[in-house]
Motif scaffolding. Structure first.
Motif, mmCIF file in Angstrom:
data_model
loop_
_atom_site.group_PDB
_atom_site.id
_atom_site.type_symbol
_atom_site.label_atom_id
_atom_site.label_comp_id
_atom_site.label_asym_id
_atom_site.label_seq_id
_atom_site.Cartn_x
_atom_site.Cartn_y
_atom_site.Cartn_z
ATOM 1 N N TYR A 18 34.426 53.613 47.099
ATOM 2 C CA TYR A 18 33.959 53.065 48.726
ATOM 3 C C TYR A 18 32.825 51.985 48.481
ATOM 4 C CZ TYR A 18 29.336 55.043 49.121
ATOM 5 O OH TYR A 18 28.068 55.410 48.997
ATOM 6 N N GLN A 19 31.864 52.048 47.456
ATOM 7 C CA GLN A 19 30.820 51.260 47.541
ATOM 8 C C GLN A 19 31.417 49.638 46.936
ATOM 9 O OE1 GLN A 19 27.117 50.566 44.988
ATOM 10 N NE2 GLN A 19 26.828 52.466 45.345
ATOM 11 N N ASP A 20 32.492 49.564 46.186
ATOM 12 C CA ASP A 20 33.000 48.294 45.952
ATOM 13 C C ASP A 20 33.444 47.649 47.068
ATOM 14 O OD1 ASP A 20 32.611 48.144 42.952
ATOM 15 O OD2 ASP A 20 33.742 49.906 43.221
ATOM 16 N N PRO A 65 19.446 46.187 47.576
ATOM 17 C CA PRO A 65 18.714 46.872 46.833
ATOM 18 C C PRO A 65 19.377 48.163 46.288
ATOM 19 C CG PRO A 65 17.234 46.175 48.477
ATOM 20 C CD PRO A 65 18.771 46.056 48.839
ATOM 21 N N PHE A 66 19.947 48.852 47.170
ATOM 22 C CA PHE A 66 20.347 50.033 46.960
ATOM 23 C C PHE A 66 21.985 50.275 46.744
ATOM 24 C CE2 PHE A 66 17.025 49.828 50.161
ATOM 25 C CZ PHE A 66 16.063 50.495 49.273
ATOM 26 N N THR A 67 22.592 49.085 46.516
ATOM 27 C CA THR A 67 24.075 49.149 46.096
ATOM 28 C C THR A 67 24.318 48.495 44.642
ATOM 29 O OG1 THR A 67 24.448 47.350 47.357
ATOM 30 C CG2 THR A 67 24.857 49.460 48.422
ATOM 31 N N LYS A 68 25.355 48.137 44.473
ATOM 32 C CA LYS A 68 25.853 47.266 43.391
ATOM 33 C C LYS A 68 25.213 45.881 43.503
ATOM 34 C CE LYS A 68 29.849 50.059 41.713
ATOM 35 N NZ LYS A 68 31.207 50.180 41.433
ATOM 36 N N LEU A 69 25.437 45.613 44.862
ATOM 37 C CA LEU A 69 24.638 44.347 45.008
ATOM 38 C C LEU A 69 23.346 43.852 44.591
ATOM 39 C CD1 LEU A 69 26.061 44.049 48.594
ATOM 40 C CD2 LEU A 69 27.113 42.905 46.775
ATOM 41 N N SER A 70 22.736 44.911 44.044
ATOM 42 C CA SER A 70 21.379 44.752 43.301
ATOM 43 C C SER A 70 21.509 44.060 42.129
ATOM 44 C CB SER A 70 20.563 46.117 43.135
ATOM 45 O OG SER A 70 21.374 46.942 42.291
ATOM 46 N N ALA A 97 32.925 43.924 51.864
ATOM 47 C CA ALA A 97 33.049 43.747 53.591
ATOM 48 C C ALA A 97 31.781 43.237 53.801
ATOM 49 C CB ALA A 97 33.431 45.064 54.247
ATOM 50 N N LEU A 98 30.460 43.738 53.224
ATOM 51 C CA LEU A 98 29.097 42.951 53.967
ATOM 52 C C LEU A 98 28.835 41.918 53.234
ATOM 53 C CD1 LEU A 98 27.083 46.497 53.056
ATOM 54 C CD2 LEU A 98 27.907 45.414 55.433
ATOM 55 N N THR A 99 29.477 41.329 52.304
ATOM 56 C CA THR A 99 29.609 40.090 51.866
ATOM 57 C C THR A 99 30.495 39.002 52.589
ATOM 58 O OG1 THR A 99 29.484 41.056 49.716
ATOM 59 C CG2 THR A 99 29.301 38.561 49.538
ATOM 60 N N PHE A 100 31.834 39.511 53.134
ATOM 61 C CA PHE A 100 32.646 38.771 53.556
ATOM 62 C C PHE A 100 32.280 38.514 55.309
ATOM 63 C CE2 PHE A 100 36.467 38.064 56.044
ATOM 64 C CZ PHE A 100 37.159 37.096 55.006
ATOM 65 N N LEU A 101 31.683 39.507 55.671
ATOM 66 C CA LEU A 101 31.450 39.546 57.088
ATOM 67 C C LEU A 101 30.511 38.478 57.567
ATOM 68 C CD1 LEU A 101 31.392 43.209 58.081
ATOM 69 C CD2 LEU A 101 33.098 41.360 58.882
ATOM 70 N N ARG A 135 41.558 43.552 42.853
ATOM 71 C CA ARG A 135 41.164 44.908 42.863
ATOM 72 C C ARG A 135 42.223 46.028 43.288
ATOM 73 N NH1 ARG A 135 36.112 47.019 42.417
ATOM 74 N NH2 ARG A 135 34.974 45.369 42.658
ATOM 75 N N ILE A 136 42.768 45.498 44.473
ATOM 76 C CA ILE A 136 43.624 46.657 45.014
ATOM 77 C C ILE A 136 45.025 46.544 44.147
ATOM 78 C CG2 ILE A 136 45.358 47.070 46.970
ATOM 79 C CD1 ILE A 136 43.131 45.912 48.655
ATOM 80 N N GLN A 137 45.506 45.589 43.663
ATOM 81 C CA GLN A 137 46.985 45.465 42.862
ATOM 82 C C GLN A 137 46.614 46.008 41.707
ATOM 83 O OE1 GLN A 137 48.635 41.309 43.473
ATOM 84 N NE2 GLN A 137 49.885 42.268 44.817
ATOM 85 N N ASP A 138 45.324 45.516 40.858
ATOM 86 C CA ASP A 138 45.522 46.063 39.629
ATOM 87 C C ASP A 138 45.286 47.613 39.280
ATOM 88 O OD1 ASP A 138 44.041 44.533 36.598
ATOM 89 O OD2 ASP A 138 43.954 46.775 37.020
ATOM 90 N N PRO A 139 46.219 48.271 38.703
ATOM 91 C CA PRO A 139 45.993 49.584 38.846
ATOM 92 C C PRO A 139 44.828 50.303 38.335
ATOM 93 C CG PRO A 139 47.841 49.055 37.293
ATOM 94 C CD PRO A 139 47.341 47.731 37.794
ATOM 95 N N VAL A 140 44.430 49.754 37.016
ATOM 96 C CA VAL A 140 43.032 49.979 36.513
ATOM 97 C C VAL A 140 41.799 49.698 37.322
ATOM 98 C CG1 VAL A 140 41.517 49.823 34.358
ATOM 99 C CG2 VAL A 140 44.059 49.552 34.116
ATOM 100 N N LEU A 141 41.834 48.837 37.843
ATOM 101 C CA LEU A 141 40.611 48.286 38.472
ATOM 102 C C LEU A 141 40.517 49.176 39.748
ATOM 103 C CD1 LEU A 141 38.650 46.191 38.636
ATOM 104 C CD2 LEU A 141 39.789 44.390 39.542
ATOM 105 N N ARG A 142 41.972 49.373 40.441
ATOM 106 C CA ARG A 142 41.892 50.221 41.611
ATOM 107 C C ARG A 142 41.449 51.424 41.467
ATOM 108 N NH1 ARG A 142 47.270 49.911 43.370
ATOM 109 N NH2 ARG A 142 47.895 51.650 42.180
ATOM 110 N N LYS A 143 41.596 52.285 40.243
ATOM 111 C CA LYS A 143 41.032 53.482 39.997
ATOM 112 C C LYS A 143 39.854 53.435 39.693
ATOM 113 C CE LYS A 143 44.267 56.954 38.806
ATOM 114 N NZ LYS A 143 45.404 56.513 39.261
ATOM 115 N N LEU A 144 39.230 52.355 39.216
ATOM 116 C CA LEU A 144 37.545 52.250 38.924
ATOM 117 C C LEU A 144 36.832 52.188 40.221
ATOM 118 C CD1 LEU A 144 37.613 50.140 35.746
ATOM 119 C CD2 LEU A 144 36.972 52.681 35.835
ATOM 120 N N SER A 145 37.429 51.393 41.294
ATOM 121 C CA SER A 145 36.914 51.444 42.621
ATOM 122 C C SER A 145 36.699 52.562 43.311
ATOM 123 C CB SER A 145 37.564 50.157 43.317
ATOM 124 O OG SER A 145 38.092 49.161 42.475
#
Lengths: 219, 364
Positions: free
Chosen positions: A145-147, A191-196, A152-156, A133-143
């Motif tokens: 804070y929610q991503d 329920p309130f983020t993309k994780l839905s 983080a909330l999945t990793f922790l 996500r960080i390296q790919d320039p397109v993906l980075r632009k599309l990301s």
């Protein structure tokens, strides 16, 4: 507040609050989606929209010819993460104890050594998709804070859970509190983020397939 | 026994050999996590130590802590060390009662001001001016404050004195608090446990006698050498936990084979104590070795931390009712949103004005 008091709160009221918000949020999102409705389609249907929707749910999960390198990466890393995460979530004996207390039934657990591997695989895949996500320039632009928040909330919970079952120089009680906090926060935000997408992915795919099916287009 | 006698004299009188004494000192050095070379230093310091005056105050307690210390099946070196201190006031153990007992306390407080050790077991009630527990008409709070003034150090023995214990449990009708809530200007050593391991109490006393200081404490005032590890990390059943082998009931195959008791509610992972290493009854066993999960008795609020038999991974409450309500509320909110949206669209349709070519003509 002592660690034990915090743990008691997290296993009691904290658990009830997070479950209530999670269930409320998910049901709200589903019923809202369904209640929005669509304009009546006056055209005569040229195919079965329902089965076409189901077909799309399935077909979009498959590898198909002509995928780009990036597409393969997303699919493989995505599958690896989800498999690692879900096996860890549903087949660690401590988690099954929790599910049994909620649902009233349990199922056999996998040996801790296997769960270690699935958790590590899950975390490794998460790290890989983050780097991508960080390296790919397109993906980075599309990301936004929610991503990164969702990441983080999945990793922790995975990382804290892994530390919990291996001897660490950190207090077990504190780690257990952190692990439960991360899990409960994850439940609350799902329920309130993309994780839905854990629910909406099926609704969205079905709807896409159903539109095509109605028009007689193979999706 | 004269207060001028040293510990070495007293032990010798009681028939303890030099070899036995050195063995005890080595064991103490090991228990207190000191280098082995410290054993002779402990022996030297202990043998020269004068009998310290000790005042033991029992407040809201069950006497279990005193029982634990005094009811060993055979006289041990630890109990002799305890016997070698000058226990000037302990209203369960002392022969005197009434005015004579209180006079002994007051005399010790005066004679050894600034030097005596104060041991407290039991919590201190604060509600209604401490009326729930008084000794000779004096509230526990008042007595603790008075005696603490001249104490060199205070040892809070047992979970009640260290963390409030059972009297402090919800709803805490007497307003019970631990010693550290009241005494802020003196060193307080917490020796929690319900009851604490006797050798841990003697270890703390031996440390004080040897070095004249209190041992290293953690953030809860517990001696790190005894409370630094949790039961789980030191448990001999830990390998079964790591392998995922758990007893599911008290009489299944897993229980008979001595597998991990986590699923039967063991609180070993969240409990800091020396049970798994020092053990009880002269090193015979400890609760987990006897087939019972750890209750977590040396931790604060262990009475309020959910059932003793609920695994740590299990929520302490039922969420099904609240989840049912959440389903209903979520569905209602979603449908309500849908209705509102439907209404908004309908209204927009009704208010929609058709634009004719003439309308546009004016602008061009």
């Amino acid at each position: 507040m002592t660690e034990i008091e915090l743990l008691s709160w997290l296993r009691g009221p904290g658990f009830q609050i997070s479950v209530a918000i999670f269930v409320f949020g998910l049901v709200y999102r589903i019923s809202q989606n369904l209640a929005l409705g669509r304009k009546k389609n006056l055209a005569a249907p040229r195919g079965n929209s329902f089965s076409a929707g189901l077909n799309t749910i399935w077909r979009r999960s498959l590898f198909h010819e002509g995928m780009s390198y990036r597409g393969y990466f997303t699919l493989i890393a995505g599958y690896t993460f989800h498999l690692g995460f879900l096996v860890t979530l549903f087949f660690l004996s401590q988690h099954i104890i929790m599910f049994r207390s909620i649902f009233g039934f349990g199922w056999p657990a996998l040996p801790p050594a296997i769960i270690d591997i699935t958790a590590l695989i899950g975390m490794a895949a998460l790290v890989a998709v983050l780097i991508h996500r960080i390296q790919d320039p397109v993906l980075r632009k599309l990301s936004d804070y929610q991503d990164y928040l969702a990441w983080a909330l999945t990793f922790l919970p995975l990382a804290s859970g892994f530390m919990l079952v291996h001897p660490m120089e950190i207090s077990y009680t504190l780690l257990l509190c952190l692990h439960i906090i991360f899990a409960e926060v994850l439940l609350i935000v799902i329920p309130f983020t993309k994780l839905s997408h854990m629910i909406s992915i099926f609704i969205a795919r079905w709807y896409n397939g159903a539109i095509a099916g109605y028009k007689g287009v193979q999706s | 026994m004269s207060k001028q006698q040293t510990l070495a004299d007293i032990l010798q009188q009681q028939g303890i050999t030099r070899r036995g004494f050195l063995k005890f000192c080595t064991a103490m050095a090991s228990l207190m996590a000191l280098p082995p070379g410290m054993a002779p230093a402990i022996a030297d310091a202990l043998s020269k130590a004068m009998r310290p005056s000790v005042i033991w105050l029992s407040f809201q307690e069950c006497t279990g802590c005193t029982e634990s210390l005094t009811r060993s099946d055979k006289p041990t070196l630890e109990s002799l060390i305890l016997g070698a201190i000058s226990l000037d006031y302990h209203h369960t153990l002392q022969a005197a009662s009434g005015t004579a007992a209180e006079a002994a306390r007051e005399q010790a407080m005066e004679q050894f001001f600034g030097k005596y050790l104060l041991i407290v077991d039991g919590s201190i009630p604060l509600k209604n001016n401490g009326a729930y527990s008084t000794i000779a008409g004096v509230s526990n709070l008042q007595m603790l404050q008075d005696v603490a003034k001249g104490a060199a150090a205070i040892v809070a023995v047992g979970t009640c004195a260290a963390f409030g214990g059972l009297p402090h449990a919800n709803p805490n009708p007497t307003g019970a608090v631990p010693v550290t809530d009241i005494i802020k200007d003196k060193p307080v050593i917490n020796v929690p446990g319900c009851p604490p391991i006797p050798v841990v109490i003697t270890g703390v006393l031996a440390h004080y006698l040897t070095f004249g200081t209190i041992p290293d404490l953690d953030e809860r005032h517990r001696p790190i050498s005894f409370y630094g590890d949790n039961i789980h990390d030191r448990c001999y059943r830990r390998p079964f936990y790591d392998k995922g082998k758990f007893a599911k009931s008290f009489d299944d195959e897993g229980a008979r084979k001595g597998w991990c008791l986590y699923e039967l509610g063991c609180k070993g992972p969240t409990t800091h104590n020396a049970c798994a290493t020092v053990k009880w009854n002269g090193g015979v066993s400890f609760p987990i070795e006897s087939g019972h999960p750890c209750l977590g008795c040396s931790e604060p609020d262990f009475w309020d931390a959910g059932s003793f038999y609920k695994p740590l991974a299990e929520p302490t409450v039922d969420a099904s009712t609240i989840a049912g309500a959440a389903i209903a509320a979520g569905a209602a909110a979603g449908l309500g949103y849908g209705l509102y949206d439907h209404h908004k669209r309908k209204k927009a349709q009704q208010e929609h004005k058709k634009v004719t070519v003439e309308d546009l003509g004016d602008q061009t």
